[in-house]
Design an enzyme around this catalytic site. Structure first.
Site, PDB file in Angstrom:
ATOM      1  N   HIS A  51       0.821  -1.218   0.000  1.00 31.38           N
ATOM      2  CA  HIS A  51       0.000   0.000   0.000  1.00 31.38           C
ATOM      3  C   HIS A  51       0.857   1.271   0.000  1.00 31.38           C
ATOM      4  CE1 HIS A  51      -3.858  -2.132   0.840  1.00 31.38           C
ATOM      5  NE2 HIS A  51      -3.057  -2.986   1.443  1.00 31.38           N
ATOM      6  N   ASN A 111     -10.276  -2.857   2.373  1.00 30.92           N
ATOM      7  CA  ASN A 111      -9.960  -2.870   0.943  1.00 30.92           C
ATOM      8  C   ASN A 111     -11.229  -2.622   0.137  1.00 30.92           C
ATOM      9  OD1 ASN A 111      -7.209  -3.374   1.075  1.00 30.92           O
ATOM     10  ND2 ASN A 111      -7.415  -5.587   0.927  1.00 30.92           N
TER      11      ASN A 111
END
Ligand code: HDE
Length: 679
Positions: free
Chosen positions: A61, A134
């Protein structure tokens, strides 16, 4: 810095020690052409600080974009939880939300095929609550111990250092082919969900099952869902690839510019709340992060709304230094025993120690609770507070006014009964790896299913080791024979392409389709928040441009004017019209729908201009609505662009309305398979 008025003289530029600088741009030398002197402490301070400007990027990420906003509670949830921010209708809680790709480095492009992180920090009155989710409701693996392997496999290969931000390579598919539990997530990863059109158009999911605990101590399970007000929308693969070249910051720019314009993205927070009996009755284990609970079984209940209405002031201080952690909980919310979640609880704080340098990262402004916080933790690297007095321990009798435990209101872990033998063993109830993969596929519309076939064959086409391909095909065959055949056909694999999976732990069951899983079937639609481009030439009819502007503004869309030259064009009435972007820098992949309006003479130089021809060819290929006046039609003919209901002639008022209606439908999937489109 002291408060300033416009009348104040400028502040002196100083060193970090507060010394005013006389000349910040020249280092100290022995003579104008002589060597630089060691004693130039001002140069040393500036360069040393610069040398250390970067901190380690997130191991996953790394690439992210974020914004401030608020969460407003719209349902009193005190029947489920004692969390105050969910219990008072109308209460607004500040949030900071970061979206991210998972695989690429911090400088990678925004649009690879990838899962998007969706992390929200709620600065509640009872402490920070982080919902670190997510844009896909399930995950690849079931146990935290597998995460480093998954991430190693998908990131660039360790010897060659590529590919960047791509799962289409040998090591990822090798790992996946040996990891049947990943099959459900693989279906999602190969779906349109991993090619979002905009960060404003992704849903979010907490993925794991959590607990809500009410004031009486009663616990229920919960799954968290964010639902984008603009609906979920995706690009095509070819579009995503071209955007990565034309504007690698496409999503970051889109989020920033929308908020800057006052067009604030919003999401509903919806909960699936269920008790232990319901959990026990489901045909899969709610502690298994590779499974979701279809909405048809446990409905979503909307409890609030998040609006992102302020861009960060500083990317590094906020977006880069924000430290999310699934263990940041407030009273009324608790963990489940999901083994993936349990592993995450330790990992996020640990990673901040190397990223942010020590345990005081909670003191950074972006991470600080907005409610008062005090305790006896002391010292450590980058301590920025100055504790007073003698007492730094509890219990104590020397500072009775100091912080004390709150037996009534403090956080209490839900006393879930726990027994068992210590084992390294997966629960049998985690063993069904294929049923929900099959259910997901069966729940999609025909174009969405086709896109999965295209994505799988593209990705496996990049795999150089044939046995990896056949092993993956073997898993696809268990999910759905037709899927495996279609992918094998596109790969050109002859004969029995699939290698039979040696041990299918549990043969898949046919679960009823869940239409809510289809983004096309459930898309909100409309032009709000979308971006339309008009390619103008000299002689463009000013009245037509004005009506286009009005119609799009009414529909909530943004209009960008494109011309061959950035200085713009001369309209039919003789006025000069500046362009927002020059054609060479504004390919049509950057927009949701396109228009060409001009004059016969004005369009002539574009008829053999590759950028102009590709502008329309790509708009067609990317399934977009196209509006054309007479001049536009000439360009379309030169580009060989066919017509269909979404290619609209703009010569009448009705034409403009029709264009707006067609553009509002989003992508024209009926066009797929026609010449000039991907199929
Ligand atoms: Fe993460 N994850 N993760 N993850 N994750 C990180 O924390 C980790 C998982 C997610 O915008 C890291 O601060 C482990 C699932 C998001 O800053 C790290 C496991 C889900 C973000 C980490 C998982 C996520 C991260 C890297 C398996 C969806 C970005 C930097 C047990 C529910 C947050 C950092 C942001 C970031 C570890 C699995 C979402 C290394 C060990 C499942 C959105 O701590």
């Amino acid at each position: 810095m002291p408060a300033r008025t416009t009348m104040s003289p400028p502040l002196p530029l100083t060193s970090n020690q507060g010394v005013a600088l006389s000349d910040p741009l020249n280092s100290l030398r022995a003579g104008t052409r002589g060597p630089t002197l060691m004693e130039d402490f001002l140069l040393q301070e500036k360069i040393t600080h610069f040398d250390h400007e970067r901190i380690p990027e997130r191991v996953v990420h790394a690439r992210g974009s974020a914004a401030h906003g608020y969460f407003e509670c719209t349902r009193d949830c005190s029947d489920w939880t004692r969390a105050a921010f969910l219990s008072k209708v109308g209460l607004r809680t500040p949030v900071f939300t970061r979206f991210s790709t998972v695989v690429g480095g911090a400088g990678s492009a925004d649009t690879p095929r990838d899962v998007r992180g969706f992390a929200v920090k709620f600065y509640t009155g009872e402490g920070n609550f982080d919902l670190v989710g997510n844009n896909i409701p399930v995950f690849f693996i079931q146990d935290a111990a597998q995460f480093p392997d998954l991430v190693h496999a998908v990131k660039m290969e360790q010897d060659r250092g590529y590919p960047q931000a791509a799962s289409a390579h040998d090591t990822f598919w090798d790992f996946i082919s040996l990891m049947p539990e990943s099959m459900h997530m693989v279906m999602w990863a190969m779906s349109d969900r991993t090619l979002p059109r905009s960060l404003r158009m992704v849903d979010g999911f907490g993925v794991h099952t959590f607990r809500l605990v009410d004031a009486q101590g009663v616990s229920r399970f919960v799954k968290f869902h964010w639902r984008a007000a603009l609906g979920v929308a995706s690009t095509t693969w070819d579009e995503a690839v071209k955007i990565a070249g034309a504007d690698p910051d496409y999503h970051r720019r889109d989020l920033w510019e929308s908020i800057d314009r006052g067009d604030f993205p919003a999401w509903e927070l919806a909960l699936q709340v269920f008790d232990e009996e319901t959990a026990a009755s489901l045909p899969f284990d709610v502690l298994d992060a590779t499974k979701l609970i279809p909405e048809e079984l446990v409905p979503l209940q909307v409890v609030g709304r998040m609006v992102l209405d302020r861009n960060p002031d500083n990317f590094f201080a906020e977006t880069e230094q924000v430290a999310y952690c699934p263990a940041h909980l407030v009273p009324g919310i608790d963990f489940s025993d999901d083994p993936l979640l349990q592993g995450r609880l330790f990992s996020y704080t640990d990673t901040q120690l190397s990223r942010l340098g020590g345990p005081n990262f909670h003191q950074l402004p972006i991470n600080q609770p907005r409610c008062p916080f005090q305790n006896f933790q002391r010292d450590a690297v980058m301590q920025t507070s100055v504790p007073k007095g003698r007492v730094n321990y509890t219990p104590n009798s020397l500072a009775p006014e100091g912080p004390q435990a709150s037996p009534e209101h403090g956080f209490k872990s839900y006393p879930a009964p726990t027994t068992g033998t210590k084992v390294r063993q997966r629960a049998e109830s985690f063993g069904d790896h294929y049923s929900q993969a099959r259910q997901f596929l069966a729940s999609l519309t025909a174009p969405e299913q086709r896109h999965i076939v295209m994505a799988l064959s593209f990705e496996l086409g990049k795999v150089t080791v044939p046995t990896v391909r056949t092993r993956v095909l073997g898993h696809l065959a268990v999910i759905d024979g037709g899927l495996a055949d279609a992918v094998a056909e596109r790969l050109g694999q002859p004969g029995p392409a699939a290698e039979a999976v040696p041990a299918v732990a549990m043969p898949p069951r046919d679960l009823p389709p869940s239409p809510a899983l289809s983004q096309l079937a459930s898309r909100a639609g409309g032009l709000a928040g979308r971006h339309v481009a008009a390619l103008l030439t000299d002689g463009t009819d000013d009245a037509r441009l004005a009506s286009l502007r009005r119609a799009l503004a009414k529909a909530g869309a943004r209009l960008t004017l494109v011309a061959q030259k950035i200085e713009g064009v001369r309209l039919a009435d003789g006025t000069a019209q500046r362009a927002d972007q020059a054609l060479a820098g504004a390919p049509s992949c950057l927009f949701d729908a396109v228009v060409v309006i001009g004059s016969e003479n004005g369009v002539a130089p574009l008829l053999n201009n590759p950028a102009a021809l590709d502008w329309l060819r790509d708009a067609w290929r990317h399934l977009k609505a196209i509006g054309l006046d007479m001049a536009g039609a000439l360009l379309a003919r030169a580009a060989g662009v066919p017509t269909d209901e979404a290619v609209v002639v703009l010569d009448t008022r009705r034409g403009l309305d029709t264009f707006v209606q067609q553009a509002a439908k989003g992508k024209h999937h009926a066009r797929e398979g026609a010449p000039g489109t991907d199929h």
